[in-house]
Design a protein around this motif. Structure first.
Motif, short mmCIF file in Angstrom:
data_model
loop_
_atom_site.label_atom_id
_atom_site.label_comp_id
_atom_site.label_asym_id
_atom_site.label_seq_id
_atom_site.Cartn_x
_atom_site.Cartn_y
_atom_site.Cartn_z
N MET A 86 -1.53 -6.84 12.02
CA MET A 86 -0.46 -5.93 11.64
C MET A 86 -0.96 -5.00 10.54
O MET A 86 -1.67 -5.42 9.64
CB MET A 86 0.73 -6.77 11.16
N MET A 87 -0.55 -3.74 10.63
CA MET A 87 -0.97 -2.77 9.63
C MET A 87 -0.21 -2.98 8.32
O MET A 87 0.97 -3.32 8.32
CB MET A 87 -0.70 -1.34 10.14
N LYS A 88 -0.88 -2.74 7.24
CA LYS A 88 -0.25 -2.81 5.92
C LYS A 88 0.44 -1.49 5.64
O LYS A 88 0.11 -0.46 6.21
CB LYS A 88 -1.32 -3.11 4.87
N ILE A 89 1.40 -1.52 4.72
CA ILE A 89 2.21 -0.34 4.43
C ILE A 89 1.36 0.82 3.91
O ILE A 89 1.60 1.98 4.26
CB ILE A 89 3.37 -0.68 3.45
N HIS A 90 0.33 0.55 3.12
CA HIS A 90 -0.50 1.65 2.62
C HIS A 90 -1.33 2.27 3.75
O HIS A 90 -1.63 3.46 3.72
CB HIS A 90 -1.39 1.18 1.44
N GLU A 91 -1.68 1.46 4.77
CA GLU A 91 -2.39 2.02 5.93
C GLU A 91 -1.47 2.94 6.73
O GLU A 91 -1.88 4.00 7.21
CB GLU A 91 -2.91 0.89 6.82
N ILE A 92 -0.22 2.54 6.86
CA ILE A 92 0.76 3.36 7.58
C ILE A 92 1.00 4.67 6.83
O ILE A 92 1.04 5.74 7.43
CB ILE A 92 2.08 2.59 7.80
N ARG A 93 1.12 4.59 5.50
CA ARG A 93 1.31 5.81 4.70
C ARG A 93 0.12 6.75 4.85
O ARG A 93 0.29 7.97 4.98
CB ARG A 93 1.50 5.45 3.23
N GLU A 94 -1.07 6.20 4.83
CA GLU A 94 -2.28 7.01 4.99
C GLU A 94 -2.31 7.67 6.37
O GLU A 94 -2.67 8.84 6.51
CB GLU A 94 -3.53 6.13 4.78
N LEU A 95 -1.91 6.91 7.37
CA LEU A 95 -1.85 7.44 8.74
C LEU A 95 -0.83 8.57 8.83
O LEU A 95 -1.09 9.61 9.46
CB LEU A 95 -1.48 6.30 9.70
N ILE A 96 0.31 8.41 8.17
CA ILE A 96 1.34 9.46 8.17
C ILE A 96 0.79 10.73 7.53
O ILE A 96 0.98 11.84 8.04
CB ILE A 96 2.62 8.98 7.44
N ASN B 141 -1.84 -5.69 18.60
CA ASN B 141 -1.27 -7.03 18.65
C ASN B 141 0.24 -7.02 18.90
O ASN B 141 1.01 -7.73 18.25
CB ASN B 141 -1.56 -7.80 17.35
N GLY B 142 0.69 -6.20 19.82
CA GLY B 142 2.10 -6.15 20.16
C GLY B 142 2.95 -5.27 19.26
O GLY B 142 4.10 -5.00 19.58
#
Length: 165
Positions: A1-11, A27-28
């Motif tokens: 599962m992605m961490k919140i900081h990875e999601i922010r960076e992706l955004i 992973n689903g």
């Protein structure tokens, strides 16, 4: 599962890019992002002009009638080609991608010149973003000409086959 900081960076990366839509699955878990674009994106396909090659024949007889005949014959051939072209159905590419004439490199082509096809006959594959899309004939008839080579990049709306309906 992605961490919140990875999601922010992706955004941030998606926001700074020209990508309007993004989907990531691991992973689903699925992350989907769409930019708020109000404008409608319209793409059109304009085929590149084909350069004509003229063959200039050197007449061996210097009579005017012979020279006129040489000049008139190519025009007649062009008119016949246009009439035949009007009677043929074009199977076009529904997307930008890579054209493949067979399901695998060692397999036989889906269709060849002279083959009969029906509405649901698969004529080729167009690969786009690692997805292999089977292209159906959508017309009943006989393959007259294959207009692209195996492995060639094709554009949206580009003619792939000519079919005599």
């Amino acid at each position: 599962m992605m961490k919140i900081h990875e999601i922010r960076e992706l955004i941030k990366l998606i926001d700074q890019s020209t990508i309007n839509e993004f989907e990531y699955e691991e992973n689903g878990a699925i992350v989907k992002m769409k930019k708020g674009v109000d404008a409608q994106v319209v793409s059109t396909f304009v085929p590149a002009p084909v350069a004509k090659q003229e063959i200039i024949a050197q007449p061996t007889v210097t009579s005017v009638a012979t020279i006129e005949k040489i000049v008139e014959e190519p025009k007649a051939a062009e008119e016949v080609a246009k009439v035949e072209d009007a009677n043929l159905h074009k199977i076009t590419s529904p997307m930008v991608g890579t054209f493949y004439s067979s399901p695998s490199p060692d397999a036989a082509n889906y269709v060849s010149v002279g083959d009969k096809v029906n509405d649901s006959s698969i004529v080729c594959i167009v690969e786009a973003m690692k997805l292999f899309n089977e292209i159906e004939a959508e017309v009943q008839g006989e393959i007259v000409e294959v207009l692209v080579k195996d492995g060639q990049l094709v554009e949206f709306g580009q003619p792939l086959f000519l079919v005599k309906a």
